[in-house]
Design a protein around this motif. Structure first.
Motif, mmCIF file in Angstrom:
data_model
loop_
_atom_site.group_PDB
_atom_site.id
_atom_site.type_symbol
_atom_site.label_atom_id
_atom_site.label_comp_id
_atom_site.label_asym_id
_atom_site.label_seq_id
_atom_site.Cartn_x
_atom_site.Cartn_y
_atom_site.Cartn_z
ATOM 1 N N ARG A 1 0.736 -1.231 0.059
ATOM 2 C CA ARG A 1 0.145 -0.080 -0.119
ATOM 3 C C ARG A 1 0.893 1.196 0.023
ATOM 4 O O ARG A 1 1.939 1.478 0.507
ATOM 5 C CB ARG A 1 -0.959 -0.120 1.288
ATOM 6 C CG ARG A 1 -1.917 -1.199 1.012
ATOM 7 C CD ARG A 1 -3.007 -0.835 2.381
ATOM 8 N NE ARG A 1 -4.051 -2.070 1.981
ATOM 9 C CZ ARG A 1 -5.096 -1.893 1.338
ATOM 10 N NH1 ARG A 1 -5.282 -0.863 0.514
ATOM 11 N NH2 ARG A 1 -6.030 -2.985 1.285
ATOM 12 N N LEU B 1 2.388 8.212 -5.070
ATOM 13 C CA LEU B 1 2.235 7.499 -6.415
ATOM 14 C C LEU B 1 2.028 8.395 -7.402
ATOM 15 O O LEU B 1 2.602 8.452 -8.578
ATOM 16 C CB LEU B 1 1.120 6.613 -6.543
ATOM 17 C CG LEU B 1 0.603 5.979 -7.663
ATOM 18 C CD1 LEU B 1 2.076 4.972 -8.134
ATOM 19 C CD2 LEU B 1 -0.597 5.052 -7.599
ATOM 20 N N ASP C 1 -7.632 5.064 -9.924
ATOM 21 C CA ASP C 1 -7.038 4.073 -8.949
ATOM 22 C C ASP C 1 -7.807 3.911 -7.369
ATOM 23 O O ASP C 1 -8.209 3.114 -7.060
ATOM 24 C CB ASP C 1 -5.398 4.217 -8.622
ATOM 25 C CG ASP C 1 -4.651 3.442 -9.893
ATOM 26 O OD1 ASP C 1 -5.255 2.591 -10.575
ATOM 27 O OD2 ASP C 1 -3.643 3.725 -9.768
ATOM 28 N N HIS D 1 -8.823 -0.149 -11.503
ATOM 29 C CA HIS D 1 -7.490 -0.365 -11.778
ATOM 30 C C HIS D 1 -7.223 -0.328 -13.123
ATOM 31 O O HIS D 1 -6.106 -0.149 -13.554
ATOM 32 C CB HIS D 1 -6.906 -1.428 -10.954
ATOM 33 C CG HIS D 1 -7.212 -1.261 -9.401
ATOM 34 N ND1 HIS D 1 -6.159 -0.501 -8.499
ATOM 35 C CD2 HIS D 1 -8.106 -1.813 -8.529
ATOM 36 C CE1 HIS D 1 -6.881 -0.528 -7.459
ATOM 37 N NE2 HIS D 1 -7.963 -1.252 -7.211
ATOM 38 N N THR E 1 -3.241 3.951 -13.159
ATOM 39 C CA THR E 1 -1.857 4.050 -13.333
ATOM 40 C C THR E 1 -1.298 2.838 -14.294
ATOM 41 O O THR E 1 -0.239 2.657 -14.422
ATOM 42 C CB THR E 1 -1.029 4.306 -12.093
ATOM 43 O OG1 THR E 1 -1.382 3.315 -11.121
ATOM 44 C CG2 THR E 1 -1.437 5.517 -11.360
ATOM 45 N N HIS E 2 -1.981 1.777 -14.172
ATOM 46 C CA HIS E 2 -1.720 0.575 -15.014
ATOM 47 C C HIS E 2 -1.541 0.979 -16.454
ATOM 48 O O HIS E 2 -0.766 0.079 -17.306
ATOM 49 C CB HIS E 2 -2.806 -0.467 -15.047
ATOM 50 C CG HIS E 2 -2.901 -1.685 -14.050
ATOM 51 N ND1 HIS E 2 -2.136 -2.565 -14.036
ATOM 52 C CD2 HIS E 2 -3.323 -1.475 -12.709
ATOM 53 C CE1 HIS E 2 -2.131 -3.440 -12.949
ATOM 54 N NE2 HIS E 2 -2.997 -2.703 -12.057
ATOM 55 N N ILE F 1 -1.071 -1.762 -4.443
ATOM 56 C CA ILE F 1 -0.163 -2.086 -5.598
ATOM 57 C C ILE F 1 0.151 -3.454 -5.617
ATOM 58 O O ILE F 1 0.769 -4.013 -4.881
ATOM 59 C CB ILE F 1 0.972 -1.110 -5.850
ATOM 60 C CG1 ILE F 1 0.569 0.468 -5.474
ATOM 61 C CG2 ILE F 1 1.606 -1.024 -7.218
ATOM 62 C CD1 ILE F 1 -0.249 0.961 -6.606
ATOM 63 N N GLU F 2 -0.403 -4.223 -6.878
ATOM 64 C CA GLU F 2 0.067 -5.767 -6.810
ATOM 65 C C GLU F 2 1.484 -5.726 -7.523
ATOM 66 O O GLU F 2 1.839 -4.824 -8.150
ATOM 67 C CB GLU F 2 -1.269 -6.488 -7.483
ATOM 68 C CG GLU F 2 -1.360 -5.828 -8.910
ATOM 69 C CD GLU F 2 -0.553 -6.337 -9.978
ATOM 70 O OE1 GLU F 2 -0.073 -7.400 -9.666
ATOM 71 O OE2 GLU F 2 -0.594 -5.837 -11.115
ATOM 72 N N HIS G 1 2.064 -5.025 -11.303
ATOM 73 C CA HIS G 1 1.915 -3.650 -11.533
ATOM 74 C C HIS G 1 3.363 -2.803 -10.548
ATOM 75 O O HIS G 1 3.694 -1.834 -11.507
ATOM 76 C CB HIS G 1 0.591 -2.967 -10.734
ATOM 77 C CG HIS G 1 0.417 -1.406 -11.139
ATOM 78 N ND1 HIS G 1 0.647 -0.966 -12.481
ATOM 79 C CD2 HIS G 1 -0.400 -0.508 -10.325
ATOM 80 C CE1 HIS G 1 0.380 0.429 -12.467
ATOM 81 N NE2 HIS G 1 -0.234 0.495 -11.070
ATOM 82 N N GLN G 2 3.631 -3.043 -9.681
ATOM 83 C CA GLN G 2 4.610 -2.519 -9.016
ATOM 84 C C GLN G 2 5.971 -2.762 -9.832
ATOM 85 O O GLN G 2 6.936 -1.827 -10.090
ATOM 86 C CB GLN G 2 4.997 -3.009 -7.488
ATOM 87 C CG GLN G 2 6.301 -2.447 -6.840
ATOM 88 C CD GLN G 2 6.240 -3.415 -5.476
ATOM 89 O OE1 GLN G 2 5.488 -3.714 -4.994
ATOM 90 N NE2 GLN G 2 7.648 -3.170 -4.963
ATOM 91 N N PHE H 1 8.796 2.682 -4.405
ATOM 92 C CA PHE H 1 8.095 1.531 -3.595
ATOM 93 C C PHE H 1 8.739 0.839 -2.408
ATOM 94 O O PHE H 1 8.195 0.105 -1.538
ATOM 95 C CB PHE H 1 7.679 0.397 -4.807
ATOM 96 C CG PHE H 1 6.777 0.874 -5.862
ATOM 97 C CD1 PHE H 1 5.496 1.267 -5.330
ATOM 98 C CD2 PHE H 1 6.765 0.831 -6.955
ATOM 99 C CE1 PHE H 1 4.630 1.884 -6.503
ATOM 100 C CE2 PHE H 1 6.287 1.182 -7.979
ATOM 101 C CZ PHE H 1 5.111 1.775 -7.648
#
Length: 345
Positions: A23, A29, A58, A63, A67-68, A313-314, A317-318, A334
């Protein structure tokens, strides 16, 4: 859990809410995304606006359209398919209608500018509308209708991509992913905001034989979206199509607003909408869900949760954003939020 709601299952084709990851505070972000866009060639002000709109998407849990999209957008700018520094212009206008030219850039810029004008003009004249053309993707339609709703107006946003309709293809393909959003001003209850693509049903001849009306209705929504957000918006004009155009410029939009106060006092409308939404939320939910919600209600709750707890943020994606940062020379934020990891280890 929220992801068990029908609205979330309907978005399963896109990007469902992360089940694991870290998170991160939304402002952190947003600054990172803005830096990436500026490195890709945008102005600082455009980078800030684009990052703000994507992070806001987001925050509502949409999602797939947040930002994806950053790696794809920046790649298109750097490859010369999208103008990184568009000059947004008004191509034509009347008192309550305008046509905006996006100069081959991202659709967020002319659409954000257009909806600001549409909402302000609707407050003066009761209603206003605009089309936008000569641009690429405009993102989630709901962010534009929420702009109108915040001014006490009912907002409409419709968009379409330009693509062929080959005679050998099933007419269902007219739908594609042309989106539509309608947003209403709210009071104390969560807002009613429809935000959806026209393509809802996978093609299955057995399902079609059982309920053909569902496919006909889906086709009707898709055709209307293409007519308003595509044909009326001018995306088929030859000057906006390669090779005449140096940019991809394959999307347009139709944006409109209606001032509620032209029909009834805003406070009265909000009170009646509150009663309507509250009554609906008190009904029995769909099977497999915890409680009943109307479109836009879950996004309203997620926005509050994510602002409080941080955006999820998975890992994929990160990694994609970190790789893009390394490529563009922007340090990823991150690592300092690894302690806020959630989900599977």
């Amino acid at each position: 859990p929220l992801q068990n709601h029908p609205q979330e299952r309907n978005r399963a084709w896109a990007t469902p809410p992360p089940k694991e990851g870290i998170r991160i505070p939304a402002p952190v972000l947003q600054n990172f995304i803005a830096d990436l866009f500026q490195k890709a060639g945008t102005t600082q002000s455009d980078a800030d606006l684009l990052a703000d709109l994507l992070v806001a998407t987001d925050l509502r849990g949409v999602h797939s359209h947040g930002t994806h999209q950053t790696p794809g957008y920046t790649r298109m700018m750097r490859d010369g398919r999208v103008n990184p520094r568009p000059n947004i212009k008004v191509a034509s206008e009347t008192t309550t209608a305008r046509v905006y030219d996006g100069d081959g850039g991202m659709g967020h810029f002319p659409c954000h500018t257009a909806m600001k004008w549409v909402a302000a003009t609707a407050l003066e004249y009761g209603t206003a509308a605009a089309t936008t053309r000569n641009h690429f993707h405009f993102g989630s339609a709901g962010k534009y209708t929420r702009m109108a709703a915040a001014r006490g107006c009912i907002g409409i946003a419709v968009s379409s991509h330009r693509y062929d309709l080959p005679p050998e293809a099933l007419v269902k393909n007219v739908n594609a992913t042309s989106p539509i959003s309608i947003g209403f001003p709210n009071g104390e209850q969560p807002p009613l905001v429809l935000d959806m693509g026209a393509q809802m049903l996978p093609w299955d001849e057995a399902i079609y034989e059982q309920m053909p009306f569902a496919f006909f209705k889906e086709l009707g929504i898709g055709a209307i979206n293409r007519a308003l957000g595509g044909v009326l918006a001018g995306i088929y004009l030859p000057q906006f199509i390669p090779p005449q155009s140096p940019w991809e410029s394959n999307q347009g939009a139709f944006l409109a607003a209606f001032d509620v106060r032209a029909f009834m006092p805003l406070e009265e409308f909000q009170a009646q909408m509150d009663a309507f939404v509250a009554a609906a939320r008190n009904m029995q939910p769909f099977p497999g869900t915890d409680h009943a919600e109307l479109p836009g209600n879950l996004e309203w709750q997620r926005e509050r949760d994510y602002i409080r707890d941080g955006l999820p943020i998975e890992p994929g994606h990160q990694q994609a954003l970190s790789d893009l940062g390394a490529e563009l020379g922007v340090e990823s934020p991150f690592a300092q939020y690894e302690h806020q990891r959630f989900g599977a280890e």
